[in-house]
Motif scaffolding. Structure first.
Motif, PDB file in Angstrom:
ATOM      1  N   ALA A  49     -18.049   6.566  31.656  1.00  0.00           N
ATOM      2  CA  ALA A  49     -16.972   6.920  32.583  1.00  0.00           C
ATOM      3  C   ALA A  49     -17.456   8.037  33.490  1.00  0.00           C
ATOM      4  O   ALA A  49     -17.723   9.146  33.025  1.00  0.00           O
ATOM      5  N   THR A  50     -17.596   7.752  34.770  1.00  0.00           N
ATOM      6  CA  THR A  50     -18.109   8.736  35.719  1.00  0.00           C
ATOM      7  C   THR A  50     -17.062   9.195  36.716  1.00  0.00           C
ATOM      8  O   THR A  50     -17.167  10.292  37.255  1.00  0.00           O
ATOM      9  N   GLU A  84      -8.955   4.123  34.892  1.00  0.00           N
ATOM     10  CA  GLU A  84      -8.723   3.508  33.587  1.00  0.00           C
ATOM     11  C   GLU A  84      -9.916   2.619  33.245  1.00  0.00           C
ATOM     12  O   GLU A  84     -10.331   1.790  34.042  1.00  0.00           O
ATOM     13  N   TYR A  85     -10.455   2.809  32.051  1.00  0.00           N
ATOM     14  CA  TYR A  85     -11.584   2.027  31.565  1.00  0.00           C
ATOM     15  C   TYR A  85     -11.086   1.195  30.387  1.00  0.00           C
ATOM     16  O   TYR A  85     -10.932   1.688  29.288  1.00  0.00           O
ATOM     17  N   SER A  86     -10.807  -0.090  30.634  1.00  0.00           N
ATOM     18  CA  SER A  86     -10.310  -0.991  29.593  1.00  0.00           C
ATOM     19  C   SER A  86     -11.486  -1.665  28.900  1.00  0.00           C
ATOM     20  O   SER A  86     -12.499  -1.965  29.524  1.00  0.00           O
ATOM     21  N   GLN A 123     -18.240  -2.196  23.378  1.00  0.00           N
ATOM     22  CA  GLN A 123     -18.172  -0.872  22.779  1.00  0.00           C
ATOM     23  C   GLN A 123     -17.278  -0.001  23.647  1.00  0.00           C
ATOM     24  O   GLN A 123     -17.157  -0.210  24.852  1.00  0.00           O
ATOM     25  N   ALA A 124     -16.659   1.002  23.047  1.00  0.00           N
ATOM     26  CA  ALA A 124     -15.737   1.875  23.770  1.00  0.00           C
ATOM     27  C   ALA A 124     -16.489   2.683  24.825  1.00  0.00           C
ATOM     28  O   ALA A 124     -17.619   3.115  24.595  1.00  0.00           O
ATOM     29  N   PRO A 125     -15.874   2.895  25.990  1.00  0.00           N
ATOM     30  CA  PRO A 125     -16.529   3.695  27.020  1.00  0.00           C
ATOM     31  C   PRO A 125     -16.694   5.138  26.564  1.00  0.00           C
ATOM     32  O   PRO A 125     -15.906   5.650  25.770  1.00  0.00           O
ATOM     33  N   THR A 126     -17.737   5.785  27.066  1.00  0.00           N
ATOM     34  CA  THR A 126     -18.008   7.169  26.694  1.00  0.00           C
ATOM     35  C   THR A 126     -17.679   8.083  27.864  1.00  0.00           C
ATOM     36  O   THR A 126     -17.676   7.664  29.011  1.00  0.00           O
ATOM     37  N   GLY A 127     -17.402   9.343  27.571  1.00  0.00           N
ATOM     38  CA  GLY A 127     -17.136  10.332  28.596  1.00  0.00           C
ATOM     39  C   GLY A 127     -15.707  10.354  29.088  1.00  0.00           C
ATOM     40  O   GLY A 127     -15.428  10.932  30.140  1.00  0.00           O
ATOM     41  N   GLN A 165      -6.368  11.141  38.207  1.00  0.00           N
ATOM     42  CA  GLN A 165      -6.979  12.457  38.026  1.00  0.00           C
ATOM     43  C   GLN A 165      -7.942  12.523  36.844  1.00  0.00           C
ATOM     44  O   GLN A 165      -8.851  13.348  36.833  1.00  0.00           O
ATOM     45  N   TYR A 166      -7.727  11.690  35.827  1.00  0.00           N
ATOM     46  CA  TYR A 166      -8.509  11.766  34.593  1.00  0.00           C
ATOM     47  C   TYR A 166      -9.161  10.424  34.268  1.00  0.00           C
ATOM     48  O   TYR A 166      -8.730   9.374  34.733  1.00  0.00           O
ATOM     49  N   LYS A 167     -10.173  10.493  33.395  1.00  0.00           N
ATOM     50  CA  LYS A 167     -10.846   9.281  32.903  1.00  0.00           C
ATOM     51  C   LYS A 167     -10.150   8.871  31.605  1.00  0.00           C
ATOM     52  O   LYS A 167     -10.127   9.632  30.640  1.00  0.00           O
ATOM     53  N   ILE A 168      -9.583   7.669  31.602  1.00  0.00           N
ATOM     54  CA  ILE A 168      -8.774   7.201  30.477  1.00  0.00           C
ATOM     55  C   ILE A 168      -9.345   5.895  29.960  1.00  0.00           C
ATOM     56  O   ILE A 168      -9.604   4.972  30.726  1.00  0.00           O
TER      57      ILE A 168
END
Length: 147
Positions: free
Chosen positions: A66-67, A71-73, A80-84, A137-140
């Protein structure tokens, strides 16, 4: 599906449709044919299939990094689950709000209309409208189900 072979403890006897082990006077353990990889008639040992979890994890798509906010589904069974990420989101049962769980320390507290904090659980309950503003605003990361 990747599988390994493992010994099932006990001594078994062949019966129609599988193998059986007498446990008590009125109790028997039955293993169907389709779950047995091999049977040794001289010793009564039965070997069954067991999932190879390391191979299953290795076959998943690598984790996304996550950069940027958004939303990272991901689907747990295939990826695998996204990191960061900053928060983990779960959609509520009726789909009227999300539950957000902070993934790291040092995040500023969320506040505003449509955002409620549960100190006991350490989670936020946010409405759909507030969620749209927060994900800008955030990485979710959000886990989806394989249906």
């Amino acid at each position: 599906m990747a599988a390994t072979e493992r010994k099932i403890p006990g001594t078994f006897a062949p019966v129609p449709g599988g193998y059986s082990q007498q446990i008590g006077a009125n109790t028997a353990l039955f293993i169907p044919d389709f779950s047995v990889s091999r049977y040794d008639p001289s010793t009564g040992e039965v070997y069954g299939y067991a999932p190879d979890y390391d191979a299953l994890e290795a076959a998943k798509t690598p984790a996304a990094q996550a950069t940027a906010p958004g939303e990272y589904s991901y689907c747990y069974e295939m990826q695998q689950a996204p990191t960061g990420c900053d928060y983990a989101a779960d959609l509520a049962y009726y789909g009227k709000h999300y539950f957000l769980r902070p993934l790291r320390d040092g995040l500023p507290p969320l506040h505003g209309r449509g955002i409620t904090y549960d100190a006991e659980q350490g989670t936020y309950m946010v409405t759909l409208r507030a969620y749209d503003k927060i994900k800008a605003q955030y990485k979710i990361k959000r886990e989806t189900c394989l249906d």
